[in-house]
Design an enzyme around this catalytic site. Structure first.
Site, short mmCIF file in Angstrom:
data_model
loop_
_atom_site.label_atom_id
_atom_site.label_comp_id
_atom_site.label_asym_id
_atom_site.label_seq_id
_atom_site.Cartn_x
_atom_site.Cartn_y
_atom_site.Cartn_z
CD GLU A 81 12.63 -60.61 16.65
OE1 GLU A 81 12.45 -60.54 17.87
OE2 GLU A 81 11.85 -61.18 15.86
CE LYS A 266 10.01 -63.11 20.53
NZ LYS A 266 10.53 -62.42 19.33
CG ASP A 282 14.53 -56.12 36.66
OD1 ASP A 282 14.45 -56.95 35.74
OD2 ASP A 282 14.81 -56.41 37.83
CG HIS A 380 10.84 -61.22 10.42
ND1 HIS A 380 10.80 -60.42 11.54
CD2 HIS A 380 11.71 -62.21 10.69
CE1 HIS A 380 11.61 -60.92 12.44
NE2 HIS A 380 12.18 -62.00 11.95
P1 NDP Z 1 16.98 -47.88 44.41
O1 NDP Z 1 17.39 -48.89 45.44
O2 NDP Z 1 18.07 -47.21 43.66
O3 NDP Z 1 16.00 -46.83 45.11
C1 NDP Z 1 15.53 -45.72 44.46
C2 NDP Z 1 16.43 -44.53 44.77
O4 NDP Z 1 15.98 -43.39 44.05
C3 NDP Z 1 16.42 -44.19 46.23
O5 NDP Z 1 17.75 -44.06 46.64
C4 NDP Z 1 15.73 -42.82 46.28
O6 NDP Z 1 16.35 -41.98 47.20
C5 NDP Z 1 16.03 -42.27 44.91
N1 NDP Z 1 15.05 -41.27 44.46
C6 NDP Z 1 15.36 -40.02 44.04
N2 NDP Z 1 14.26 -39.34 43.68
C7 NDP Z 1 13.22 -40.16 43.86
C8 NDP Z 1 11.81 -40.03 43.62
N3 NDP Z 1 11.28 -38.91 43.14
N4 NDP Z 1 11.02 -41.08 43.89
C9 NDP Z 1 11.54 -42.23 44.36
N5 NDP Z 1 12.87 -42.43 44.61
C10 NDP Z 1 13.70 -41.39 44.35
O7 NDP Z 1 16.05 -48.56 43.31
P2 NDP Z 1 14.70 -49.30 43.48
O8 NDP Z 1 14.29 -49.42 44.91
O9 NDP Z 1 13.76 -48.62 42.56
O10 NDP Z 1 15.04 -50.75 42.97
C11 NDP Z 1 15.16 -51.01 41.59
C12 NDP Z 1 16.22 -52.07 41.38
O11 NDP Z 1 15.97 -53.22 42.18
C13 NDP Z 1 16.23 -52.53 39.96
O12 NDP Z 1 17.55 -52.38 39.48
C14 NDP Z 1 15.86 -54.02 40.03
O13 NDP Z 1 16.56 -54.76 39.06
C15 NDP Z 1 16.25 -54.40 41.43
N6 NDP Z 1 15.55 -55.51 42.08
C16 NDP Z 1 14.44 -56.11 41.54
C17 NDP Z 1 13.81 -57.14 42.22
C18 NDP Z 1 12.57 -57.73 41.63
O14 NDP Z 1 12.04 -57.22 40.66
N7 NDP Z 1 12.05 -58.83 42.17
C19 NDP Z 1 14.32 -57.63 43.51
C20 NDP Z 1 15.44 -56.89 44.00
C21 NDP Z 1 16.04 -55.88 43.31
P3 NDP Z 1 16.07 -42.08 48.79
O15 NDP Z 1 16.60 -43.39 49.23
O16 NDP Z 1 16.80 -40.92 49.32
O17 NDP Z 1 14.60 -42.00 48.96
#
Ligand code: NDP
Length: 422
Positions: A81, A266, A282, A380
């Protein structure tokens, strides 16, 4: 580093990138990466979604002038936009004159919900869960040891009894409050919930309805505030004090009328979504949480608040759930997210959240200032003219001329653009 770069908007794309490199906001390599404007590789695109058939580019721009917690930041924004980035930058320019944005974060944690039903005695089940919360935390943390090693994990267990339509206790909902460190944590939380649901179901002798994170992130609230001297708002046509007073009135009105609140909010989300997207987070999750929080008093209200303080300054405040991450999910997959993180010059998810809420407040200020004075269309539509020219069929070399003619004719409709072009 100063995030106010004069006449930035008058440069072409490569000059803008060069300026960001010269000012130290981007490395040479990141500058080259932006200039070459890569699409995602097929392998990445195909791994991200199902049934991928192509890519759908949106422009990436930067908002200038942001001073957040005494730090200058260049804010990357992905948005389709016109006028969103200009409004953000203009708002931030006014706001930086009295020190920019100040943010506060009391807690940064996510909520995982375990929802139980068909319980013999809901209140007794609740007491039992409360009594065994230390065991629940232990089971949960064993399910995701890497987050505990990073200093996070389940911090506490909370219980809620949800009444049915007849106001009788029917559901027991257990909240796990989880420190997900630098991630948004959705997948992490769901893994933890799946590990705890079995034992709890057995203890309370009920049925589990579901386990999933909650996007109502009220354990990740971020507040941004700012102060503006109304004299800064005075123009040849308008008195600044009058504008400031009307901004306060406009916010009060939005609190009373959900039809206006939706549009007020919005405008805030115009800025917020654009940064959330640019940071690989997200935006549906953030939208859902923000609107739920705007309804916390039982009716949908304005997300922001504007008032006049004891020295006559206009004070803006915006509090929103902002559970964004710096790692994980799409953040770790999209190549330009790294470049955008570099532009922001931040390393922590909490800093990103502070910038995002500040952008929402800047956007809100600019929209309200225009609405209570000259109206939104003037600014705008002048920015919309480029889009209109393209829509009317102008080629790249013809756009400037068509826009100039549109400005001269003071009309900015598709029919006028077609005439000018034709
Ligand atoms: P991930 O599943 O990718 O988990 C985070 C990853 O980052 C882990 O593998 C973790 O490693 C790694 N990591 C590295 N450094 C760090 C740190 N300092 N702190 C934390 N983690 C670290 O992503 P999320 O669990 O964050 O999930 C986000 C995604 O889920 C988004 O794409 C979203 O769209 C989606 N989602 C959203 C939903 C909702 O909003 N309702 C529902 C389902 C999915 P390790 O595993 O080794 O700890």
């Amino acid at each position: 580093m100063d995030s106010s770069i004069s006449k930035f908007y008058q440069k072409n794309r490569s000059e803008r990138i060069q300026l960001l490199v010269e000012r130290g906001f981007l490395t040479q390599e990141a500058g080259r990466q932006l200039l070459n404007n890569p699409l995602l590789s097929d392998a990445i695109a195909d791994s991200m979604i199902e049934n991928q058939i192509g890519q759908f580019p949106l422009p990436l721009g930067v908002a200038l002038n942001f001073l957040v917690d005494q730090k200058d930041v260049i804010v990357p924004m992905v948005v389709e936009e016109p006028s969103v980035i200009a409004a953000s930058s203009n708002g931030a320019k006014v706001i930086r004159q009295l020190g920019g944005f100040t943010t506060t974060i009391k807690e940064r944690a996510m909520i995982g919900q375990l929802i139980f039903q068909n319980l013999v005695d809901v209140l007794a089940a609740e007491k039992l869960v409360q009594a065994r919360s230390a065991e629940i935390i232990e089971i949960a943390n064993l399910a995701y040891p890497s987050i505990v090693k990073r200093g996070g994990g389940v911090k506490r267990v909370e219980t809620r009894v949800i009444l049915n339509e007849n106001s009788e206790p029917e559901f027991l909902t257990v909240h796990l409050i989880i420190d997900v460190q630098e991630a948004m944590g959705a997948n992490m939380i769901n893994t933890i919930l799946e590990a705890t649901v079995g034992p709890i179901t057995e203890w309370i002798q009920g049925d589990v309805l579901m386990e999933i994170l909650s996007n109502y992130g009220d354990c990740s609230l971020v507040t941004a505030t700012c102060e503006i001297d109304p004299n800064q708002l005075t123009t040849s046509s308008y008195d600044g004090q009058w504008i400031a007073q009307r901004i306060v009135e406009a916010t009060r009105y939005a609190d009373l009328d959900p039809y206006r609140a939706a549009t007020h909010n919005k405008g805030i989300m115009n800025g917020i979504d654009a940064v959330v997207l640019a940071s690989g987070n997200d935006f549906r999750a953030i939208e859902a949480g923000a609107h739920a929080y705007a309804s916390r008093n039982g009716r949908y209200q304005a997300m922001s608040n504007w008032s006049i303080n004891e020295v006559g300054h206009l004070v803006g405040e915006l509090t929103l759930p902002m559970p964004v991450g710096m790692v994980g999910g799409a953040i770790s997959v999209l190549p330009l997210v790294k470049v955008n993180q570099q532009l922001l010059a931040i390393e922590k998810a909490s800093e990103l959240a502070s910038v995002i809420v500040s952008v929402g407040l800047a956007q809100n200020f600019s929209a309200l200032k225009a609405l209570v004075s000259e109206g939104i269309q003037k600014g705008h539509m002048s920015l919309q003219m480029k889009s209109l020219a393209i829509h009317a069929g102008a080629t790249e070399s013809e756009i400037e001329e068509v826009v100039a003619q549109l400005k001269k004719s003071k009309k900015s409709k598709f029919s006028t653009s077609s005439e000018n072009f034709g």
